[in-house]
Design a protein around this motif. Structure first.
Motif, mmCIF file in Angstrom:
data_model
loop_
_atom_site.group_PDB
_atom_site.id
_atom_site.type_symbol
_atom_site.label_atom_id
_atom_site.label_comp_id
_atom_site.label_asym_id
_atom_site.label_seq_id
_atom_site.Cartn_x
_atom_site.Cartn_y
_atom_site.Cartn_z
ATOM 1 N N GLY A 1 -2.804 -0.110 -5.435
ATOM 2 C CA GLY A 1 -2.117 -1.294 -5.932
ATOM 3 C C GLY A 1 -2.533 -2.605 -5.291
ATOM 4 O O GLY A 1 -3.121 -2.644 -4.210
ATOM 5 N N MET A 2 -2.225 -3.673 -6.030
ATOM 6 C CA MET A 2 -2.541 -5.024 -5.556
ATOM 7 C C MET A 2 -1.415 -5.961 -5.967
ATOM 8 O O MET A 2 -1.081 -6.054 -7.150
ATOM 9 N N ALA A 3 -0.842 -6.657 -4.982
ATOM 10 C CA ALA A 3 0.174 -7.662 -5.315
ATOM 11 C C ALA A 3 -0.500 -8.992 -5.607
ATOM 12 O O ALA A 3 -1.496 -9.355 -4.972
ATOM 13 N N VAL A 4 0.065 -9.698 -6.557
ATOM 14 C CA VAL A 4 -0.396 -11.048 -6.889
ATOM 15 C C VAL A 4 0.777 -11.988 -6.621
ATOM 16 O O VAL A 4 1.864 -11.799 -7.182
ATOM 17 N N ILE A 5 0.550 -12.960 -5.757
ATOM 18 C CA ILE A 5 1.615 -13.898 -5.386
ATOM 19 C C ILE A 5 1.193 -15.308 -5.788
ATOM 20 O O ILE A 5 0.110 -15.762 -5.431
ATOM 21 N N THR A 6 2.066 -15.977 -6.528
ATOM 22 C CA THR A 6 1.831 -17.368 -6.921
ATOM 23 C C THR A 6 3.147 -18.132 -6.781
ATOM 24 O O THR A 6 4.175 -17.561 -6.421
ATOM 25 N N GLY A 7 3.093 -19.430 -7.085
ATOM 26 C CA GLY A 7 4.318 -20.232 -7.062
ATOM 27 C C GLY A 7 4.527 -20.968 -5.762
ATOM 28 O O GLY A 7 5.653 -21.361 -5.436
ATOM 29 N N PHE A 8 3.446 -21.159 -5.013
ATOM 30 C CA PHE A 8 3.572 -21.866 -3.734
ATOM 31 C C PHE A 8 3.862 -23.344 -3.990
ATOM 32 O O PHE A 8 3.461 -23.910 -4.995
ATOM 33 N N ALA A 9 4.527 -23.942 -3.020
ATOM 34 C CA ALA A 9 4.855 -25.361 -3.134
ATOM 35 C C ALA A 9 3.705 -26.189 -2.576
ATOM 36 O O ALA A 9 2.841 -25.674 -1.868
#
Ligand SMILES: C[S@@+](CC[C@H](N)C(=O)[O-])C[C@H]1O[C@@H](n2cnc3c(N)ncnc32)[C@H](O)[C@@H]1O
Length: 245
Positions: free
Chosen positions: A176-184
């Motif tokens: 698996g691979m997490a994708v994180i977005t939405g940084f300020a």
């Protein structure tokens, strides 16, 4: 092929995380790429020539990289993120990071939160090994060739404590691979590795094991979606791309 276009004929799941990484680089065309955990450089070798690479690994292996703009710093991520010259090494805003260093969740969480200090609203952070196979390969002590450790807890904690971020797990092999977005924009001081909530959050899950994850409901706890080109394109900044170029 136009930027932002998903190439594969059909929408088969990526066979491995390497295939996924190829598409992330192709779709995002990052100016800068930071990789925590380089090992032999297999994932670094997938980076395009127009991207500046900074890698971090206390024990990098291999003979270097066939790329015009790369640096590997032979340090732990903790030491690296304590340096004052990281922005100069990157030479510009951080567009893409890949966290694949020590497979203990408190370290991976600290890596993500340290990366966040360098992030802008378009930054994408990938975290490897977040979808555990079984109890043995996801224990905190390594006893198997494939070892994800308990990095999955990083995803659970971010989804619990950071609702401002979009944290999703792509079901791509092997783990698996997490994708994180939405940084300020700018630094996110209250959320950094020393933020008050982090110690409490780490204590929450320190003793949890694979059975506890199953009891939580793995799919919801990790936000699992299929590891397909369509799902990837939905998660990247700019949203889904539905048609051919
Ligand atoms: C799974 S390998 C990385 C694989 C590589 N990203 C790839 O896909 O080809 C993990 C690497 O993390 C490195 N590592 C271990 N502890 C670390 C730490 N504290 N900070 C950064 N890297 C670490 C190890 O030396 C090892 O080379």
């Amino acid at each position: 092929m136009a930027p932002g276009t998903v190439t594969p004929a059909g929408d088969e799941p990526y066979p491995t995380y390497f295939h996924l990484l190829v598409d992330v680089h192709r779709l995002l065309r990052p100016r800068t790429y930071l990789e925590v955990g380089v090992n032999e450089g297999h994932s670094l070798a997938l980076v395009g020539p127009a991207t500046r690479i900074v890698g971090v690994d206390p024990e990098p292996k291999g003979d270097g990289l066939d790329h015009p703009d790369w640096t590997v710093v032979p340090e732990t991520s903790e030491a690296f993120f304590g340096r004052s010259d990281v922005p100069e090494l990157l030479g510009g805003p951080l567009d893409l990071a890949f966290v694949d260093g020590l497979h203990l969740f408190e370290v991976a969480l600290a890596d993500v939160l340290a990366v966040e200090r360098l992030a802008h609203p378009g930054t994408v952070v990938l975290v490897h090994d977040v979808l555990p196979i079984d109890a043995e390969t996801s224990s905190r002590e390594r006893s198997t060739a494939v070892w994800s450790g308990d990095v999955w807890k990083t995803v659970v904690l971010l989804r619990r404590h950071r609702p401002d971020l979009a944290v999703t797990t792509l079901d791509v092999g092997p783990t698996g691979m997490a994708v994180i977005t939405g940084f300020a924009a700018g630094t996110a001081v209250p959320w950094g590795p020393d933020a008050a909530w982090v110690d409490t959050a780490v204590a929450e899950l320190l003793s949890a094991d694979h059975g506890d994850l199953l009891a939580m409901g793995l799919e919801d706890a990790l936000g699992v979606v299929p590891g397909t080109p369509t799902e990837l394109s939905r998660l990247l900044p700019g949203g889904p791309v539905t048609g051919p170029a």
